[in-house]
Every structure is written in structure tokens, then in C-alpha cells.
Design an enzyme around this catalytic site. Structure first.
Site, PDB file in Angstrom:
ATOM      1  N   ASP A   1       0.927  -1.279  -0.676  1.00 61.47           N
ATOM      2  CA  ASP A   1      -0.111  -0.393   0.332  1.00 61.47           C
ATOM      3  C   ASP A   1       0.723   1.143  -0.011  1.00 61.47           C
ATOM      4  O   ASP A   1       0.103   2.513  -0.387  1.00 61.47           O
ATOM      5  CB  ASP A   1      -0.226   0.143   1.559  1.00 61.47           C
ATOM      6  CG  ASP A   1      -2.258  -0.327   1.491  1.00 61.47           C
ATOM      7  OD1 ASP A   1      -2.562  -1.118   0.321  1.00 61.47           O
ATOM      8  OD2 ASP A   1      -3.538  -0.224   2.192  1.00 61.47           O
TER       9      ASP A   1
HETATM   10  C1  BGC Z   1       0.403   1.115   6.440  1.00 58.52           C
HETATM   11  C2  BGC Z   1      -0.090   0.232   5.960  1.00 58.52           C
HETATM   12  C3  BGC Z   1      -1.722   0.484   5.651  1.00 58.52           C
HETATM   13  C4  BGC Z   1      -2.240   1.233   4.996  1.00 58.52           C
HETATM   14  C5  BGC Z   1      -3.750   1.493   4.603  1.00 58.52           C
HETATM   15  C6  BGC Z   1      -0.266   2.459   5.693  1.00 58.52           C
HETATM   16  O1  BGC Z   1      -0.276   3.444   6.144  1.00 58.52           O
HETATM   17  O2  BGC Z   1       1.681   1.092   6.714  1.00 58.52           O
HETATM   18  O3  BGC Z   1       0.925  -1.020   5.946  1.00 58.52           O
HETATM   19  O4  BGC Z   1      -1.212  -0.789   4.285  1.00 58.52           O
HETATM   20  O5  BGC Z   1      -2.111   2.589   5.970  1.00 58.52           O
HETATM   21  O6  BGC Z   1      -4.503   1.099   5.779  1.00 58.52           O
HETATM   22  C1  NOJ Z   2      -1.339  -3.777   5.583  1.00 58.87           C
HETATM   23  C2  NOJ Z   2      -2.836  -3.960   5.017  1.00 58.87           C
HETATM   24  O1  NOJ Z   2      -3.490  -3.958   5.587  1.00 58.87           O
HETATM   25  C3  NOJ Z   2      -2.940  -4.707   3.692  1.00 58.87           C
HETATM   26  O2  NOJ Z   2      -3.562  -4.425   3.015  1.00 58.87           O
HETATM   27  C4  NOJ Z   2      -1.601  -4.038   2.945  1.00 58.87           C
HETATM   28  O3  NOJ Z   2      -1.429  -5.262   2.055  1.00 58.87           O
HETATM   29  C5  NOJ Z   2       0.104  -4.142   4.253  1.00 58.87           C
HETATM   30  N1  NOJ Z   2      -0.952  -3.377   4.684  1.00 58.87           N
HETATM   31  C6  NOJ Z   2       1.076  -4.171   2.758  1.00 58.87           C
HETATM   32  O4  NOJ Z   2       0.743  -2.540   3.106  1.00 58.87           O
END
Ligand code: BGC
Ligand code: NOJ
Length: 820
Positions: free
Chosen positions: A493
Site C-alpha cells: 500500500d
Molecule cells: C500502512 C499500510 C496500510 C495502509 C492502509 C499505511 O499507513 O503503512 O500498512 O496498508 O496504511 O491502511
Molecule cells: C496492511 C494492509 O492492511 C494490507 O492491505 C497491505 O497489503 C499491507 N499493509 C502492506 O502494505
């Protein structure tokens, strides 16, 4: 250093001191009513939706830590001493403190000055109530006069509003108190906004006649005091306050007088109830809550026998669920994670998605599309009917382009407009999830189920069509190298290649400043191949051979493209950015190699035939593996990169910027089993297995019974410290890696496959697996060093590794597997 120990027989983790490095939590509830509870009774409850139906308050990131919760004070009326048997909030020096976190329940026990207290917290199956069963015992040699004060702080339903809109909320609170009526239980009702559009209320009941009560927080605590020293508790008498605005709470005061050695049980019930709109009040023209439908339930669960029976029911429920797969291997950590905690975490993650934990505040996000589809891989065998519903709900949040809302709200099941779509990996996970469901259940009918797009009536098509559109979505979005366009982001993400954000605080997740026609993802390329193979297999099983061929062709073409454009010489590239430059390449200064494309591409079969997979895995081992797990990329980003986005917003070693992002580690474990590196697969498994890390709890800091999302990577000063425990796709993927690939008990469309890839120093293992109505008693024995499999079913040799259903025709069989 440890703060407790595993009791595998009782399926509990027993915490022996209250001051764990972080609150170590557990979950209550299995269907609609849920709560989190820490080892010092901190936490809160909600009905269905942690944001929209919050029942009680909790203050995230507060000082002191982990406030408030389900606190039940004791006061010794002979000397005025008062304390919390759960340690918080008075933090009294207790003797014999223990917290037993079990499956769906928590038991906190302690002794203070010869008074032993034990409280068992749980939610009975199919009920919207939680039970706090208190047992108090006088171990002194004199009579003890003790006051018990329960306490809970009610939330005004919408947790976001509750934490922000004080100009209104300080004036809406309302309660109703029913105590001292002959033949009726003593109950406090929280009914804020019930007068207008809410038809629901909360209640807090007590099995014993109360001496007094309080419902206004300030009266109970006293002005400028805290939960550590409520004036009512220190004085020993309730004020019978009735909340009218401000902060409604519930507190009962029960007095007990215990002879030496005497024990007494008291039950508190906290719950949620909805009334029909046209029958809310009793009498109808009054403002008094209609309790006719609810009172029988309250009466029933205030009975000690019923509490015991409900607890037994809950235990049986978990026995049944966990009984689906039980293993006995030479490694106790594997056994306890597979048999108990990893499976439990998978169910909790399914129930919660990413909504409510110590790190997820319940107001942040709803159900994630990619999260829920991957979570399904870990729980489908335990709750197939619920998996079915989840798949159809998810499909209904797809758009007609095949894309998907990135998130949806569980209460409404509608796609979340604030976050929108265009995370280009999302739809592909639906193919993997559906195929996992079919492999587990053989319920082919689901593919004919109609599901709408964007929840719009009239747009329904069969689920099969949704899957086709999912794959087409990628094909419709290929970039300059014919690799899939990344859109806002793929699985990672935080790799935001179209964001280019310079505004402080602007959301990386929802901002897109580039048109997205250039940045491509090798990861999605690998995922597409994996999903196309799955789809081809589905088609074949359905007899749609031509279509199967089409998907095989797509997979072949994408494989070719990835090998041509996405291979960097020794490993798979991560992406091409907005300028068409390589990300995750030896030519980069930072972020030269990423774990995700190595995992997913090899899982999709890329590089298996020409040695490239092994080459990439060797590089992972050399460049990314640490004793605490495998980091996400290296070298970490030392500064902010406009063209990369959120990934470079984290200090090196945290989160997506080179932490051990545990979700991705099992992909490498699986890949290692595919290239025959069984020992290394197990080694990686053990590096992040929480039970293996129990002895370094002072460093790991999170609960030793569940996976965290991340462990700080080698670039962080806190290398080895875990964060964001419980709600993470890590749970599902580790479960898949250990059970399906290392132990090799793998459902396929043709039956259960047994292809163990166990370490060379294991002489075997045994397992029972319930699968499609048959109980398989599996025994695996090592005769040689390799992973060559020969199988006998009930003594009869089988050709191949798949146990076909037609072969069996029994409901229990013995499967002997010899590895050589
Ligand atoms: C986090 C991710 C997460 C994303 C969506 C980001 O701030 O680092 O791990 O998937 O937010 O909520
Ligand atoms: C947590 C999120 O919930 C997931 O959708 C994502 O793939 C990972 N972080 C990696 O960014």
C-alpha cells in the site's frame, strides 16, 4: 525473558505479571458482539461494527496506557483499603496475579491481603451479551466485609463522534436504572439517543441485589480524580447518580460478608439489545425502554448454571473448529501454533478484518478487499458458510470494470467512497480466495450465485463472471512494458508510484496526482499468473476447456513478459515508476531488492524451470534475511522519495520501509518448499513464529501467542521489536505456509493432496484433517532424506499424491505417507 507461559492442554496463554511490555490482548465474541480485553482488563466492546456501534469506551494511545476497561474494584470495609484485582487501574501490588487468555475468554485472578478474586470474561455463543463471572474467596482466618464496585464507561455509539463532538455529546447522555424492585434483576440501562432514532440500548446487570449504583462518571470518580482512585470506591458508598448528559457510566455496588474459607460468585452482564421501532417504549406513550423481550435473557444469564453451560458450549465450539486440523510434529512451536493460536488468530482476523485491536482503533477502516480475500485463505476450513457469504459480499463491492472498492463497511456492506478503487491488485485476490473456497468445500454452486456490482440492484451476474472480470481488469490495464499498471498501489500500500505528494498530511492512500499510465507492477504480474492458473483449473474442472486454455495462454504471455521485463539479472524487479525507471533493481541506490515479487512470482511458478527462482531466493537469503525474519527491502530508504510515496515516509526499518513485514515471509517459505529447500523454509517459519520468540518477549514486546504485522528490521535501533499484533494477513499466510506447504496437507480441486516438505531432521509427523466429510488420519514417516511421496490409504497403495474422494467412500481413513 518471558512474562508467562503456554498451557497447551487448556489452550491458554498464562500471563504471570501484569506489567507486560504492551497490553497483551484477547478477543471476546464470535458472531456479532465483540470485545477486546487486555491482561489487565482494559478494552471495549461493540456490536458488529467497531466504529458505528461502540458500546463502551476505550482511550487509544492514552496515558496511563490501556484505559479504560472492565474494572471491578474491591474495598475492604474493615480497613478502607481498595484495589483492582486486574491490577489496572489502581496498580496495587498483588499476590499471585495471573491472566489466562483462552479461546474466546479471559480469566484474571489475583490475591490481595487474603482475598482471592477471579473473573472470567466471555461472550456466550449466539448472544449479544458478555458475562463477567466474579468469584471472591476469603482466605483469611477472620470474616471479611468486602464491597465490590463494577464499572464500565459507555460510548455514545459512534466511536468517532464520541471522541470528537463534545459540544453535543456532553448533553445527550441518558440512562435508566432499575434497582431494588422485588423479583427483578438490578439493571442499569444506557439509552443515549434512544429517545430519537436509535432503537438499541446497552445494559449492565448484576446477579446480586445492589447496595447502590452510579451512572454519572464525575460522581463516581469525583472531580479531578481518575479511575485509579474513584471517590465512591475510596469512600465505600455509591452516590446513586443518574447521568443526564456528560459521561454515562455503569457501576453497581455489591456488599459481601465472607466467613473464613467462604467463596461467593457474582455475575455481571453487559449487553446490547434492539427493539422493534414501533415497540420501543413501555408503556407505548412513555419514554421508558421496553424491556419485555430482553428481561428473560438477562434472567437466564444471571444464573450460575447457565453461565457454566454457556462456557462449556463456547469451549466445544472451539474444540470443533480446531478439530478440523490437528498435528503432532517434532516441533512444539509448530504444534501449538497450528493446533491452537494461529488458527484462532485466523478466525479473529476474519471476524475483525483490520478494525479493532490495540493498534487498530475501530474507526479507521472497514473491511479491506485484499485483506479479507487473503484472510479467507486461513479460515475457510473452519467456517466455510461464512467464507461463502464473505465472498459474495466482496464480489458485490466490485465495480463493473472488474475493479473493486478497496474497503467496505461491515454494517452496511457498501463500498467506501472515501477510499474508492484503483488498487490494481485487489480483484485478483478474489480469484485466489474463491478457488481456495472451492478446494476446501467443492461447493461449485457458488460460481452460479448472483452478485451485483457496486451493490446496485439489477447489475447481478454469476460469481464466475466476477472472476472473469477480475482477470480482465488486469489485461485492460497494461503499461509500456506490457506489465500490469500499478494504479494507486498493489499489495504494498505504501509503494505509491502515482502519488507525488508534497502536501503535509495528505493521505498517501487516496491521493493520485499522476494519470497512472506508466507505473507498472511486477508483483501484480506474478499475482496475475497465479490467479490465471487458478482460473484455468476452475475452468477445466467445469469442463470449459477452451476457456481454460485462454487463461493458460494469458498466464504464459504474462510469464514471458515478467521474465523479459521484470527480471533484473539475479532477482525479480519490483516495479517501473512513473518515469519508466526501475524500482527494486541492482541499479537503484536504495530499495535494490524487494521481497514481494520474489515470493509471488515464484509461487506462480516463474523461474522454477530455469534456476532463476533459486537464484532469487539465494539473494533474498543473502540480502534480506535476518535472525528475526526477512525484511521487506534493502537498502532501506534513507529519505523521502516523491516518486515512491509512503514507503519512504517511515524511518528505516519500520513498516513497509524495510521492516520484517511478516505477511510476506510465508511467501518465501512457500517458494523455498517449491524449490526443495525444506530446511530453510522451516528456519524462516521459526524465525517469526511468535511461540519461538517467547523467550525474547522483552525485545519482541507483543503477545507471544499471535503474529504481529511487523518486526523492526535491521535498520531500526529497535531491531526485533514487534508491532501491530493480531489483525494482519500474516495469520492466514503463515497458516497456509506451514499447513499446506511445509506439512503439505493441501486441498486441491481434485481432493486432498499430501506433499510434505518437512525438514530433513524430522522423522515424520502425524495429523488429522477433516475434509469434505472424511476424517483423514495421516501419518508421515521419513525413510530417506528427500520429499518423494508414496501413499497408502487403509493399506492400499495410491498412485500420486492426491487422495481422491471417489477412492475413499468411507468417513474415516488412515493415510500412510512415506517420504524418501
Ligand atoms: C500502512 C499500510 C496500510 C495502509 C492502509 C499505511 O499507513 O503503512 O500498512 O496498508 O496504511 O491502511
Ligand atoms: C496492511 C494492509 O492492511 C494490507 O492491505 C497491505 O497489503 C499491507 N499493509 C502492506 O502494505
Amino acid at each position: 525473558m518471558q512474562f508467562g507461559f503456554f498451557d497447551d492442554i487448556h489452550r491458554e496463554y498464562i500471563i504471570q505479571r501484569p506489567d507486560t511490555p504492551l497490553p497483551w490482548i484477547n478477543y471476546l465474541g464470535s458472531q456479532s458482539y465483540f470485545g477486546i480485553i487486555s491482561n489487565t482488563a482494559g478494552g471495549y466492546s461493540f456490536y458488529q461494527d467497531a466504529r458505528l456501534r461502540r458500546l463502551t469506551r476505550y482511550r487509544y494511545n492514552n496515558v496511563p496506557l490501556d484505559m479504560v476497561g472492565r474494572y471491578i474494584y474491591r474495598r475492604d470495609n474493615q480497613n478502607g483499603a481498595f484495589w483492582s484485582p486486574s491490577w489496572q487501574p489502581t496498580c496495587t501490588n498483588l499476590q499471585e496475579y495471573s491472566c489466562r487468555h483462552g479461546l474466546g475468554y479471559t480469566i484474571i485472578a489475583s490475591t490481595f491481603q487474603g482475598i482471592r478474586n477471579q473473573t472470567r470474561y466471555f461472550v456466550p455463543l449466539n448472544q449479544n451479551i458478555e458475562i463477567w463471572e466474579v468469584e471472591i474467596e476469603n482466605q483469611r482466618d477472620q470474616r471479611a466485609d468486602i464491597s465490590i464496585f463494577s464499572s464500565i464507561e459507555f460510548a455514545l455509539w459512534d466511536a468517532m463522534d464520541d471522541a470528537a463532538n463534545f459540544q453535543r455529546n456532553f448533553s445527550t447522555g441518558q440512562v435508566e436504572v432499575n434497582v431494588g424492585k422485588a423479583g427483578e434483576p438490578d439493571v442499569i440501562y444506557h439509552k443515549t439517543e434512544y429517545r430519537e432514532r436509535r432503537d438499541h440500548f446497552a445494559f449492565f446487570a448484576c446477579s446480586e441485589p445492589v447496595t447502590g449504583f452510579d451512572t454519572q462518571r464525575e460522581s463516581f470518580l469525583g472531580p479531578y480524580r481518575s479511575w485509579a482512585n474513584p471517590v465512591v470506591v475510596s469512600e465505600g458508598s455509591s452516590l446513586n447518580s443518574i447521568a443526564y448528559g456528560w459521561a454515562p457510566i455503569g457501576s453497581h455496588h455489591v456488599k459481601v460478608s465472607l466467613a473464613p474459607g467462604e467463596k461467593q460468585k457474582i455475575i455481571f452482564l453487559l449487553g446490547y439489545h434492539e427493539n422493534p421501532r414501533d415497540d420501543k417504549f413501555d408503556p407505548p406513550e412513555s419514554q421508558t425502554i421496553n424491556k419485555r423481550n430482553l428481561l428473560p435473557t438477562i434472567r437466564r444469564f444471571l444464573k450460575k448454571d447457565q453461565v457454566e453451560a454457556s462456557f462449556e458450549e463456547l469451549k466445544n465450539y472451539w474444540d470443533d473448529i480446531l478439530g478440523i486440523l490437528q498435528v503432532e510434529t517434532p516441533d512444539p512451536h509448530t504444534n501449538r501454533m497450528v493446533n491452537i493460536w494461529n488458527a484462532y488468530q485466523c478466525m479473529i482476523t476474519f471476524n475483525m478484518s483490520r478494525s479493532a485491536s490495540f493498534y487498530e482503533s475501530g474507526i479507521g477502516r472497514g473491511l479491506g478487499f485484499r485483506d479479507s480475500t487473503q484472510d479467507l485463505l486461513g479460515f475457510v476450513q473452519m467456517a466455510p458458510e461464512r467464507a461463502r457469504q464473505r465472498l459474495l459480499d466482496l464480489a458485490a463491492t466490485q465495480l463493473d470494470t472488474g475493479g473493486a472498492y478497496h474497503q467496505y463497511q461491515p454494517l452496511t456492506k457498501r463500498g467506501n467512497n472515501n477510499v474508492g478503487s484503483n488498487f490494481n491488485d485487489d480483484p485478483l485476490w478474489l480469484v485466489l480466495a474463491t478457488s481456495a473456497y472451492l478446494k476446501e468445500t467443492g461447493d461449485w454452486g457458488i460460481l452460479d450465485e448472483l452478485a451485483p456490482y457496486d451493490n446496485q440492484p439489477g447489475t447481478e451476474t454469476p460469481l464466475f463472471d466476477h472472476l472473469q472480470r477480475s482477470l480482465q481488469y488486469t489485461l485492460d490495464r497494461l503499461g509500456p512494458h506490457q506489465l500490469p499498471l500499478i494504479g494507486r498501489a498493489d499489495w504494498n500500500d505504501c509503494l505509491n508510484l502515482n502519488t507525488f505528494s508534497t502536501e503535509p498530511g495528505e493521505s498517501f492512500q487516496t491521493t493520485t496526482n499522476m494519470d497512472g499510465k506508466v507505473a507498472e507492477s511486477v508483483f501484480i504480474g506474478g499475482l496475475f499468473v497465479l490467479a490465471s492458473h487458478e482460473m484455468a483449473q476452475l475452468c477445466q474442472s467445469l469442463g470449459k476447456n477452451e476457456l481454460a486454455q485462454t487463461y493458460m495462454d494469458h498466464a504464459k504471455q504474462m510469464t514471458k513478459t515478467v521474465m523479459q521485463e521484470g527480471w533484473d539479472g539475479s532477482w525479480f524487479l519490483r516495479a517501473y515508476d512513473h518515469y519508466g525507471d526501475k524500482i527494486g533493481s541492482k541499479t537503484c541506490e536504495e530499495g535494490k531488492i524487494f521481497i514481494e515479487p520474489q515470493g509471488i512470482c515464484i509461487m506462480a511458478g516463474l523461474g522454477l524451470s530455469d534456476g532463476k527462482a533459486i537464484q532469487a531466493l539465494d539473494e533474498v537469503n543473502k540480502r534480506l534475511a535476518t535472525p528475526h525474519g526477512i525484511v521487506l527491502q534493502q537498502p532501506a530508504f534513507s529519505r523521502y522519495y516523491l516518486n515512491l510515496g509512503e514507503i519512504s515516509s517511515y524511518p528505516p526499518g519500520y513498516k513497509e520501509n524495510a521492516s520484517i513485514f511478516c505477511h510476506t515471509n510465508p511467501w518465501i517459505m512457500i517458494a523455498e518448499t517449491m524449490v526443495g529447500h525444506n530446511d530453510l523454509a522451516m528456519d524462516y517459519y521459526q524465525r517469526i513464529n511468535p511461540s519461538c520468540r517467547e523467550q525474547i518477549s522483552e525485545m519482541h514486546r507483543c503477545e507471544p501467542y499471535v503474529y504481529p504485522q511487523m518486526i523492526a528490521g535491521r535498520d531500526a535501533p529497535t531491531h526485533g521489536e514487534a508491532k501491530n499484533s493480531w489483525l494482519t494477513g500474516t495469520a492466514a499466510w503463515n497458516f497456509v505456509a506451514i499447513t499446506q506447504w511445509i506439512l503439505g496437507i493441501r486441498p486441491t480441486l481434485d481432493g486432498l493432496r499430501i506433499s510434505p516438505a518437512i525438514p530433513t531432521n524430522w522423522d515424520g509427523f502425524s495429523a488429522t484433517r477433516h475434509y469434505q466429510g472424511i476424517k483423514y488420519n495421516i501419518s508421515v514417516k521419513r525413510a530417506g532424506k528427500g520429499s518423494q511421496v508414496s501413499i497408502k490409504i487403509d493399506g492400499v497403495p495410491l498412485k500420486g499424491e492426491v487422495l481422491p474422494y471417489s477412492f475413499v467412500e468411507k468417513n474415516e481413513v488412515n493415510v500412510e505417507v512415506i517420504l524418501s
